[in-house]
Design an enzyme around this catalytic site. Structure first.
Site, mmCIF file in Angstrom:
data_model
loop_
_atom_site.group_PDB
_atom_site.id
_atom_site.type_symbol
_atom_site.label_atom_id
_atom_site.label_comp_id
_atom_site.label_asym_id
_atom_site.label_seq_id
_atom_site.Cartn_x
_atom_site.Cartn_y
_atom_site.Cartn_z
ATOM 1 C CG ASN A 168 6.527 3.520 4.372
ATOM 2 O OD1 ASN A 168 5.849 3.860 5.320
ATOM 3 N ND2 ASN A 168 6.102 3.590 3.118
ATOM 4 C CG HIS A 204 3.606 4.909 9.247
ATOM 5 N ND1 HIS A 204 2.983 3.868 8.579
ATOM 6 C CD2 HIS A 204 3.859 5.841 8.300
ATOM 7 C CE1 HIS A 204 2.868 4.167 7.299
ATOM 8 N NE2 HIS A 204 3.398 5.366 7.091
ATOM 9 N NE ARG A 228 -1.141 2.485 2.929
ATOM 10 C CZ ARG A 228 -0.625 3.602 3.430
ATOM 11 N NH1 ARG A 228 -0.559 4.699 2.700
ATOM 12 N NH2 ARG A 228 -0.111 3.628 4.651
ATOM 13 C CG ASP A 229 3.062 4.461 2.969
ATOM 14 O OD1 ASP A 229 3.282 5.251 2.048
ATOM 15 O OD2 ASP A 229 3.070 4.799 4.169
ATOM 16 C CB CYS A 235 1.883 10.551 1.275
ATOM 17 S SG CYS A 235 0.202 11.143 1.120
ATOM 18 C CG HIS A 246 7.200 7.986 5.236
ATOM 19 N ND1 HIS A 246 6.987 7.499 3.973
ATOM 20 C CD2 HIS A 246 6.050 7.785 5.913
ATOM 21 C CE1 HIS A 246 5.740 7.045 3.879
ATOM 22 N NE2 HIS A 246 5.139 7.199 5.048
HETATM 23 P P1 HMG Z 1 -13.595 13.886 -2.458
HETATM 24 O O1 HMG Z 1 -13.321 14.270 -3.888
HETATM 25 O O2 HMG Z 1 -13.815 14.983 -1.475
HETATM 26 O O3 HMG Z 1 -14.768 12.808 -2.333
HETATM 27 O O4 HMG Z 1 -12.374 12.989 -1.977
HETATM 28 P P2 HMG Z 1 -16.260 12.782 -2.761
HETATM 29 O O5 HMG Z 1 -16.990 12.037 -1.714
HETATM 30 O O6 HMG Z 1 -16.744 14.150 -3.153
HETATM 31 O O7 HMG Z 1 -16.240 11.869 -4.077
HETATM 32 C C1 HMG Z 1 -15.654 12.313 -5.289
HETATM 33 C C2 HMG Z 1 -15.503 11.126 -6.240
HETATM 34 O O8 HMG Z 1 -14.656 10.131 -5.676
HETATM 35 C C3 HMG Z 1 -16.850 10.436 -6.526
HETATM 36 O O9 HMG Z 1 -16.740 9.921 -7.825
HETATM 37 C C4 HMG Z 1 -16.844 9.270 -5.575
HETATM 38 O O10 HMG Z 1 -17.606 8.186 -6.031
HETATM 39 C C5 HMG Z 1 -15.357 8.886 -5.553
HETATM 40 P P3 HMG Z 1 -17.433 10.679 -9.097
HETATM 41 O O11 HMG Z 1 -18.893 10.822 -8.727
HETATM 42 O O12 HMG Z 1 -16.723 12.017 -9.173
HETATM 43 O O13 HMG Z 1 -17.142 9.785 -10.239
HETATM 44 N N1 HMG Z 1 -14.966 8.247 -4.298
HETATM 45 C C6 HMG Z 1 -14.429 7.023 -4.207
HETATM 46 N N2 HMG Z 1 -14.112 6.115 -5.137
HETATM 47 C C7 HMG Z 1 -13.575 4.945 -4.689
HETATM 48 N N3 HMG Z 1 -13.364 4.672 -3.391
HETATM 49 C C8 HMG Z 1 -13.663 5.569 -2.435
HETATM 50 C C9 HMG Z 1 -14.223 6.790 -2.837
HETATM 51 N N4 HMG Z 1 -14.648 7.888 -2.150
HETATM 52 C C10 HMG Z 1 -15.098 8.752 -3.056
HETATM 53 N N5 HMG Z 1 -13.426 5.285 -1.162
HETATM 54 C C11 HMG Z 1 -11.504 11.202 -0.637
HETATM 55 C C12 HMG Z 1 -12.321 12.496 -0.666
HETATM 56 C C13 HMG Z 1 -11.230 10.878 0.815
HETATM 57 C C14 HMG Z 1 -12.301 10.103 -1.308
HETATM 58 C C15 HMG Z 1 -10.180 11.445 -1.428
HETATM 59 O O14 HMG Z 1 -9.581 12.610 -0.938
HETATM 60 C C16 HMG Z 1 -9.240 10.300 -1.333
HETATM 61 O O15 HMG Z 1 -9.498 9.213 -1.839
HETATM 62 N N6 HMG Z 1 -8.065 10.518 -0.658
HETATM 63 C C17 HMG Z 1 -7.115 9.460 -0.416
HETATM 64 C C18 HMG Z 1 -5.716 10.004 -0.453
HETATM 65 C C19 HMG Z 1 -4.745 8.899 -0.160
HETATM 66 O O16 HMG Z 1 -5.014 7.740 -0.374
HETATM 67 N N7 HMG Z 1 -3.546 9.292 0.325
HETATM 68 C C20 HMG Z 1 -2.524 8.341 0.645
HETATM 69 C C21 HMG Z 1 -2.824 7.520 1.838
HETATM 70 S S1 HMG Z 1 -2.539 8.340 3.385
HETATM 71 C C22 HMG Z 1 -0.862 8.152 3.674
HETATM 72 O O17 HMG Z 1 -0.143 7.727 2.815
HETATM 73 C C23 HMG Z 1 -0.339 8.458 5.048
HETATM 74 C C24 HMG Z 1 -0.046 7.193 5.888
HETATM 75 O O18 HMG Z 1 0.866 6.341 5.215
HETATM 76 C C25 HMG Z 1 0.549 7.594 7.231
HETATM 77 C C26 HMG Z 1 1.698 8.586 7.088
HETATM 78 O O19 HMG Z 1 2.737 8.238 6.494
HETATM 79 O O20 HMG Z 1 1.510 9.705 7.570
HETATM 80 C C27 HMG Z 1 -1.334 6.396 6.145
HETATM 81 MG MG MG Z 2 2.996 6.544 5.242
#
Ligand code: HMG
Ligand code: MG
Length: 284
Positions: A247, A205, A13-14, A238, A207
């Site tokens: 990471n 966690h 994933r990450d 990210c 990086h």
């Molecule tokens: P949004 O645009 O505000 O969401 O995004 P929305 O509810 O308005 O939906 C917009 C569109 O996205 C719609 O589709 C939804 O159906 C679709 P459309 O009608 O435009 O065709 N949608 C989805 N599709 C599939 N699966 C879903 C989903 N939700 C909505 N679950 C949202 C808000 C949270 C969805 C968006 O910002 C997002 O997906 N963000 C994820 C970002 C991400 O994955 N970042 C990396 C992970 S975090 C990380 O790496 C940190 C970590 O490792 C710890 C660290 O290191 O700090 C964990």
């Molecule tokens: Mg991370």
């Protein structure tokens, strides 16, 4: 008896979410299957996020369908909202993770809402997960530094951690999202947290942007934390935290822990094979 340290493998994933080249579903499945031979209790396999936001994770359901699950291993995934949770459960995920931020800037950039609004999105996930008997892990990003807001106040991390635990998360993973934590800021953070909650619910966690992840893990070990996230091959980053490197490398963490006489239950030979494969996927 050597003391056990749990490694939560987040490579699929990450490690893969930020790769420039679109990695095939088959390669992702092969990586997870190789990791299944290493002895992990947890493999973060994918994330059910918006494919518009993170195209690399668009095949989350296909990855889950393709892997050969091993008993004793939980195959987990990130779920930012109910849409993601429902898709993850349908795909056969064993455990999910919600991800909040300690800083407002990163929350807005990463999940398009404020920290407070993110709790409102997570609440239904926790309510449903309770009924489904699905464990939920909570991430906090930017625990010491934010790429948008600068240094993070440890008290804010305490507030978010307590909130995640109150909502029903079984563990809180402390994300040094941009790899900017130092031994000093890590020590300050962990000391603040341990005034309010138990070391047994925390995971580190880190990086490894500045090659400080291992020494920060040592600070956490000294404070009694026994769970760490890492990514095979040191892959990761990210998409919403520019400059964030991979990471901390699972092999480096495991070697260090074994040198320190901790036990991880992981097979180094198989881990090295998985690391070589993971690194080949990150080459452009
Ligand atoms: P949004 O645009 O505000 O969401 O995004 P929305 O509810 O308005 O939906 C917009 C569109 O996205 C719609 O589709 C939804 O159906 C679709 P459309 O009608 O435009 O065709 N949608 C989805 N599709 C599939 N699966 C879903 C989903 N939700 C909505 N679950 C949202 C808000 C949270 C969805 C968006 O910002 C997002 O997906 N963000 C994820 C970002 C991400 O994955 N970042 C990396 C992970 S975090 C990380 O790496 C940190 C970590 O490792 C710890 C660290 O290191 O700090 C964990
Ligand atoms: Mg991370």
């Amino acid at each position: 008896m050597p003391e056990h340290v749990k490694i939560f493998e987040v490579g699929p994933r990450d490690g893969l979410q930020n790769q420039k080249r679109l990695i095939s579903t088959e390669d992702k499945v092969n990586l997870v299957n190789m990791l299944s031979n290493c002895g992990f209790s947890h493999i973060e396999t994918t994330s059910f996020v918006s494919p518009k936001w993170v195209p690399q994770m668009a095949d989350a359901a296909a990855v889950m369908a393709g892997i050969s699950k091993k008993s004793g291993t939980a195959y987990t995934a990130l779920t930012p909202n109910m849409q993601g949770y429902e898709a993850a459960i349908s795909a056969g995920v064993d455990e999910v993770a919600i991800f909040a931020s300690a800083s407002e800037g990163f929350s807005q950039k990463n999940i398009n809402c404020s920290v407070e609004d993110s709790f409102a999105r997570f609440l239904p996930i926790l309510e449903r997960a309770k009924i489904d008997k699905c464990k939920v892990r909570g991430y906090i990003s930017c625990v010491t530094d934010c790429p948008y807001d600068g240094p993070t106040d440890p008290d804010q991390v305490v507030r978010v951690a307590l909130r995640l635990l109150e909502m029903g998360c079984y563990e809180v993973s402390l994300g040094d999202t941009i790899g900017a934590a130092t031994t000093e800021t890590t020590h300050k953070l962990i000391s603040s947290l341990l005034n309010h909650l138990s070391k047994s619910v925390l995971s580190g966690h880190f990086h490894d942007t500045n090659n400080t992840a291992l020494e920060n893990i040592v600070v956490c070990l000294e404070a009694g934390i026994r769970t760490f996230d890492s990514a095979v091959g040191g892959l990761g980053g990210c998409p919403y935290a520019e400059g964030a490197k991979g990471n901390v490398d699972t092999v480096a963490v495991v070697n260090m822990l074994h040198d320190m006489k901790y036990e991880t239950g992981l097979n180094i030979e198989n881990l090295n094979k998985a690391a070589t494969f993971a690194q080949s996927l990150s080459e452009t």
